[in-house]
Design an enzyme around this catalytic site. Structure first.
Site, PDB file in Angstrom:
ATOM      1  N   GLU A 172      -0.204   6.078  -4.709  1.00 54.88           N
ATOM      2  CA  GLU A 172       0.691   5.240  -5.508  1.00 54.88           C
ATOM      3  C   GLU A 172       1.166   6.015  -6.736  1.00 54.88           C
ATOM      4  O   GLU A 172       0.441   6.094  -7.738  1.00 54.88           O
ATOM      5  CB  GLU A 172      -0.062   3.994  -5.990  1.00 54.88           C
ATOM      6  N   LYS A 196      -2.906  -8.676  -7.917  1.00 54.00           N
ATOM      7  CA  LYS A 196      -3.245  -8.402  -9.334  1.00 54.00           C
ATOM      8  C   LYS A 196      -3.730  -9.693 -10.004  1.00 54.00           C
ATOM      9  O   LYS A 196      -4.395 -10.506  -9.363  1.00 54.00           O
ATOM     10  CB  LYS A 196      -2.061  -7.789 -10.076  1.00 54.00           C
ATOM     11  N   SER A 222       6.563  -0.181  -5.529  1.00 56.09           N
ATOM     12  CA  SER A 222       7.815  -0.909  -5.300  1.00 56.09           C
ATOM     13  C   SER A 222       8.222  -0.965  -3.833  1.00 56.09           C
ATOM     14  O   SER A 222       9.412  -0.900  -3.495  1.00 56.09           O
ATOM     15  CB  SER A 222       8.940  -0.339  -6.169  1.00 56.09           C
TER      16      SER A 222
HETATM   17  C1  PEP Z   1       0.490  -2.084  -6.758  1.00 57.05           C
HETATM   18  O1  PEP Z   1       0.151  -3.046  -7.401  1.00 57.05           O
HETATM   19  O2  PEP Z   1      -0.383  -1.366  -6.252  1.00 57.05           O
HETATM   20  C2  PEP Z   1       1.908  -1.807  -6.580  1.00 57.05           C
HETATM   21  C3  PEP Z   1       2.260  -0.784  -5.842  1.00 57.05           C
HETATM   22  O3  PEP Z   1       2.762  -2.664  -7.202  1.00 57.05           O
HETATM   23  P1  PEP Z   1       4.350  -2.806  -6.883  1.00 57.05           P
HETATM   24  O4  PEP Z   1       4.484  -2.945  -5.393  1.00 57.05           O
HETATM   25  O5  PEP Z   1       4.777  -4.032  -7.618  1.00 57.05           O
HETATM   26  O6  PEP Z   1       5.017  -1.564  -7.377  1.00 57.05           O
END
Ligand code: PEP
Length: 253
Positions: free
Chosen positions: A169, A11, A215
């Protein structure tokens, strides 16, 4: 066996020296990746040359962009195109992350255009989909995700669709510490695969890698990735911690 992928999504994090330290510390560990296993780093655009040069000679390690513009070139100040990314060694481009859909208004129609741009230069799109909490609570996640796939991807031919990696996701699990259980992940990944089978046939559907994101961490990666339709993960927060991402790479099947 279809590709199993550990993809880091940094990110908008890290300064240049931190990015360099993270990559070097991660690469100091031995991995011995099998031919069907890949590690992908979706780094901020400004760190792509640094990441590409750090990964030289590392088989099955790749640098990704987190987004791209749908046009190849032109008067789009501040934007970066898919061919520009390819010209500096990028092989994968993440498209339609929920943060881009939410904060930058990216629609399925726009993502369909971006997909075409990425496929046209033979890069691999990592296409994100996933439902918000209210949809999950209403039990409509399958229909919601199916619509994202239909609107964003189903214009592609069979030859094109096998080049796409899917990242499922659930938005309620991204950056929240809440993870879908391995059963929840398997259930919707299997459903996603049936959507591809219905459109393109079972043989094609079996070739498509479907990553789970939300996560993922060292403590849950092995159980999630062990599910038959979970082909690795797209990892945000835990990809910024060497020991965590190292363990996630080792959890690939
Ligand atoms: C992501 O950025 O796609 C993500 C799944 O973040 P996290 O693993 O922090 O939940």
């Amino acid at each position: 066996m279809r590709k199993q992928i550990a993809a880091a999504n940094w990110k908008m994090n890290l300064k240049s020296t931190e990015a360099s330290t993270l990559l070097n510390e991660l690469l100091a560990a031995p991995y011995a990746l099998k031919s069907h296993q890949e590690v992908v780093f979706a780094v901020p655009a400004i760190y792509i040359p640094l990441a590409v040069s750090t990964l030289v000679g590392k088989a099955n390690f790749f640098v990704a962009a987190q987004n791209c513009h749908q046009k190849n070139s032109g008067a789009f100040t501040g934007e970066i195109s898919a061919p520009m990314y390819a010209s500096v060694g990028v092989k994968h481009i993440v498209l339609g992350h929920s943060e881009r859909r939410e904060y930058f208004g990216e629609s399925d129609a726009l993502l369909a255009e971006k997909l075409n741009a990425v496929l046209a230069i033979n890069s691999t799109p990592i296409f994100c989909c996933g439902e918000p909490l209210a949809i999950r609570e209403a039990g409509s996640q399958n229909e919601f995700v199916e619509a994202q796939l239909k609107n964003g991807l189903f214009h592609l031919s069979a030859e094109e669709i096998v080049k796409v990696v899917i990242a499922y996701e659930p938005i309620w699990a991204i950056g929240t510490g809440k993870t879908a259980s391995s059963d929840q992940a398997q259930e919707i990944h299997a459903y996603i695969r049936t959507c591809f089978a219905a459109k393109y046939g079972d043989a094609i559907a079996q070739e498509i890698s479907i990553l789970y994101g939300g996560s993922v961490k060292a403590a849950n990666a092995k159980e999630l990735f062990a599910q038959p339709d979970v082909d690795g993960g797209l990892v945000g927060g835990a990809s910024l911690i060497v020991s965590e991402f190292e363990a996630i790479i080792h959890a690939l099947k």
